[in-house]
Motif scaffolding. Structure first.
Motif, short mmCIF file in Angstrom:
data_model
loop_
_atom_site.label_atom_id
_atom_site.label_comp_id
_atom_site.label_asym_id
_atom_site.label_seq_id
_atom_site.Cartn_x
_atom_site.Cartn_y
_atom_site.Cartn_z
N THR A 48 54.93 41.72 33.49
CA THR A 48 54.30 40.41 33.31
C THR A 48 53.89 39.82 34.65
O THR A 48 52.77 39.30 34.81
CB THR A 48 55.26 39.45 32.59
N ARG A 49 54.80 39.88 35.63
CA ARG A 49 54.50 39.37 36.96
C ARG A 49 53.33 40.12 37.60
O ARG A 49 52.46 39.51 38.23
CB ARG A 49 55.74 39.49 37.86
N THR A 50 53.31 41.42 37.41
CA THR A 50 52.24 42.23 38.01
C THR A 50 50.89 41.88 37.40
O THR A 50 49.90 41.69 38.13
CB THR A 50 52.53 43.73 37.81
N ILE A 51 50.83 41.80 36.08
CA ILE A 51 49.57 41.48 35.41
C ILE A 51 49.09 40.09 35.81
O ILE A 51 47.91 39.88 36.14
CB ILE A 51 49.72 41.57 33.88
N THR A 52 50.01 39.13 35.81
CA THR A 52 49.65 37.77 36.20
C THR A 52 49.16 37.74 37.64
O THR A 52 48.18 37.04 37.96
CB THR A 52 50.85 36.83 36.04
N GLY A 53 49.86 38.47 38.52
CA GLY A 53 49.48 38.50 39.93
C GLY A 53 48.09 39.07 40.13
O GLY A 53 47.29 38.55 40.92
N ILE A 54 47.77 40.14 39.41
CA ILE A 54 46.45 40.76 39.54
C ILE A 54 45.36 39.82 39.07
O ILE A 54 44.32 39.65 39.72
CB ILE A 54 46.40 42.09 38.74
N VAL A 55 45.59 39.18 37.92
CA VAL A 55 44.60 38.23 37.38
C VAL A 55 44.43 37.05 38.34
O VAL A 55 43.30 36.61 38.60
CB VAL A 55 45.03 37.74 35.98
N TYR A 56 45.54 36.56 38.87
CA TYR A 56 45.50 35.43 39.80
C TYR A 56 44.69 35.77 41.05
O TYR A 56 43.81 35.01 41.46
CB TYR A 56 46.93 35.03 40.16
N VAL A 57 44.97 36.91 41.65
CA VAL A 57 44.25 37.32 42.86
C VAL A 57 42.76 37.50 42.56
O VAL A 57 41.89 37.09 43.34
CB VAL A 57 44.85 38.61 43.45
N ALA A 58 42.45 38.12 41.41
CA ALA A 58 41.05 38.34 41.05
C ALA A 58 40.31 37.02 40.88
O ALA A 58 39.18 36.86 41.37
CB ALA A 58 40.98 39.15 39.75
N ILE A 59 40.95 36.06 40.23
CA ILE A 59 40.31 34.75 40.03
C ILE A 59 40.10 34.06 41.37
O ILE A 59 39.03 33.47 41.62
CB ILE A 59 41.17 33.87 39.09
N MET A 60 41.10 34.12 42.25
CA MET A 60 40.99 33.47 43.55
C MET A 60 39.88 34.09 44.38
O MET A 60 39.06 33.38 44.99
CB MET A 60 42.32 33.53 44.29
N VAL A 61 39.83 35.41 44.43
CA VAL A 61 38.82 36.09 45.25
C VAL A 61 37.42 35.83 44.70
O VAL A 61 36.50 35.46 45.44
CB VAL A 61 39.10 37.60 45.32
N LEU A 62 37.24 36.00 43.40
CA LEU A 62 35.93 35.78 42.81
C LEU A 62 35.51 34.32 42.93
O LEU A 62 34.33 34.02 43.16
CB LEU A 62 35.95 36.19 41.33
N GLY A 63 36.47 33.42 42.79
CA GLY A 63 36.16 32.00 42.88
C GLY A 63 35.74 31.55 44.26
O GLY A 63 35.03 30.55 44.41
N MET A 64 36.16 32.29 45.29
CA MET A 64 35.82 31.90 46.65
C MET A 64 34.58 32.61 47.20
O MET A 64 34.25 32.49 48.37
CB MET A 64 37.02 32.16 47.58
N MET A 65 33.87 33.33 46.34
CA MET A 65 32.72 34.08 46.80
C MET A 65 31.42 33.28 46.83
O MET A 65 30.46 33.68 47.48
CB MET A 65 32.52 35.33 45.92
N ARG A 66 31.40 32.16 46.12
CA ARG A 66 30.19 31.34 46.06
C ARG A 66 30.53 29.88 46.33
O ARG A 66 31.64 29.43 46.02
CB ARG A 66 29.53 31.45 44.68
N PRO A 67 29.60 29.11 46.88
CA PRO A 67 29.89 27.70 47.19
C PRO A 67 30.15 26.85 45.95
O PRO A 67 30.97 25.93 45.99
CB PRO A 67 28.63 27.23 47.93
N ASP A 68 29.46 27.13 44.86
CA ASP A 68 29.68 26.34 43.65
C ASP A 68 31.01 26.69 42.98
O ASP A 68 31.75 25.80 42.52
CB ASP A 68 28.52 26.49 42.67
N THR A 69 31.35 27.99 42.95
CA THR A 69 32.57 28.39 42.27
C THR A 69 33.83 27.99 43.05
O THR A 69 34.86 27.70 42.44
CB THR A 69 32.59 29.90 42.01
N ILE A 70 33.75 27.95 44.38
CA ILE A 70 34.94 27.55 45.13
C ILE A 70 35.24 26.07 44.90
O ILE A 70 36.41 25.66 44.84
CB ILE A 70 34.80 27.86 46.64
N ILE A 71 34.20 25.27 44.72
CA ILE A 71 34.40 23.85 44.44
C ILE A 71 35.03 23.68 43.07
O ILE A 71 36.02 22.94 42.91
CB ILE A 71 33.07 23.09 44.52
N LEU A 72 34.49 24.38 42.07
CA LEU A 72 35.06 24.29 40.72
C LEU A 72 36.49 24.84 40.69
O LEU A 72 37.36 24.28 40.02
CB LEU A 72 34.18 25.06 39.74
N LEU A 73 36.72 25.92 41.43
CA LEU A 73 38.04 26.55 41.45
C LEU A 73 39.10 25.59 41.96
O LEU A 73 40.15 25.42 41.31
CB LEU A 73 38.01 27.81 42.32
#
Length: 283
Positions: free
Chosen positions: A6-31
């Motif tokens: 559970t921790r591993t799956i949550t960690g992977i999803v969390y990291v993916a959301i953070m990285v993808l969210g910080m790739m664009r100026p609009d998504t980092i603001i929403l994130l």
């Protein structure tokens, strides 16, 4: 075993959301507006369990989101700096005036915990845009995901390194009164790994002609050191907060990882410290 999965799956999803969210100026603001709002909602639910404390959960959360959007608008040049935070000021004034009519036995408690939340949660998340958006007199605001992403990479490396090294050779307690599991060996090991990663990121960043960065290698390593030290303090501050409230986890929104404060505790001190560090380099 189930908890590890559970921790591993949550960690992977969390990291993916953070990285993808910080790739664009609009998504980092929403994130970070979403992160800030959820964290403030969690914080207010925790402090409202304290006897004699009643913080306005909805208005405090709205104030957080409004301030984050206001600072983002200011840094991107979409709105005038002061105009962007006027709605936030109005909500804060409301939170003070509202206590006149609530007839609470100790309104100072409500004011204190309300403003603590704004300083502890709202301000750090808003300051992330001072890393993501750089102001150039000639070209205006430019977006660069590397600094905010590097900050979180340093935090993740520091946490993972401290845990691994501490589990293997940790003997001397770092802060037994607040966090009995942390050791000096683990903290030093995590910090050393951060310095190595900072050097690697700095090397590639400084050798990328398409997107050059102004920090030298020692400055990149200094950036990593600031994040490692203040990230550790941020973790300890949240541990003290939870210990004071008598709770183990701040919430359960992240399966296997606890709540929003549990996940972002290190960043709440690392972000302001990093902004001051980078400002000092350019002042």
């Amino acid at each position: 075993m189930k908890n590890l999965i559970t921790r591993t799956i949550t960690g992977i999803v969390y990291v993916a959301i953070m990285v993808l969210g910080m790739m664009r100026p609009d998504t980092i603001i929403l994130l970070f507006a979403l992160i800030g709002g959820l964290t403030m909602w969690e914080y207010t639910s925790l402090v409202n369990n304290i006897e004699g404390v009643t913080v306005n959960r909805l208005i405090s959360t709205i104030a957080t989101v409004v301030f984050i959007f206001g600072v983002a608008g200011w840094r991107t040049g979409l709105v005038n700096g002061f105009a962007g935070i006027v709605p936030y000021i109005i909500t804060i004034v409301y939170l003070f005036i509202a206590e006149l009519y609530l007839k609470q036995p100790n309104p100072i408690n409500d004011w204190a915990y309300t403003m603590l939340g704004q300083m502890y949660v709202t301000l750090p998340f808003a300051l992330i845009f001072f890393l993501a958006f750089q102001i150039d007199i000639m070209n205006g605001a430019t977006f660069d995901m590397l600094l905010p992403l590097s900050l979180f990479i340093f935090l993740w490396v520091n946490d993972s390194g401290a845990y691994c090294v501490g589990s293997l050779i940790g003997k001397h307690k770092l802060f037994p009164r607040i966090s009995p599991g942390k050791t000096w060996e683990g903290s030093i090991g995590g910090g050393v790994l951060v310095l190595i990663v900072a050097g690697v990121i700095g090397y590639f960043a400084n050798n990328n002609p398409a997107n050059p960065h102004l920090m030298s290698m020692p400055q990149w390593i200094g950036f990593g050191a600031v994040v490692a030290v203040f990230g550790t303090w941020g973790d300890l501050v949240e541990s003290l907060f939870k210990r004071t409230l008598g709770i183990k986890d701040s919430g359960n929104i992240l399966p296997g990882h606890g709540g929003m404060l549990d996940r972002f505790d290190s960043s709440l001190l690392a972000i302001p410290a990093s902004v001051i560090y980078l400002y000092a380099l350019t002042a």
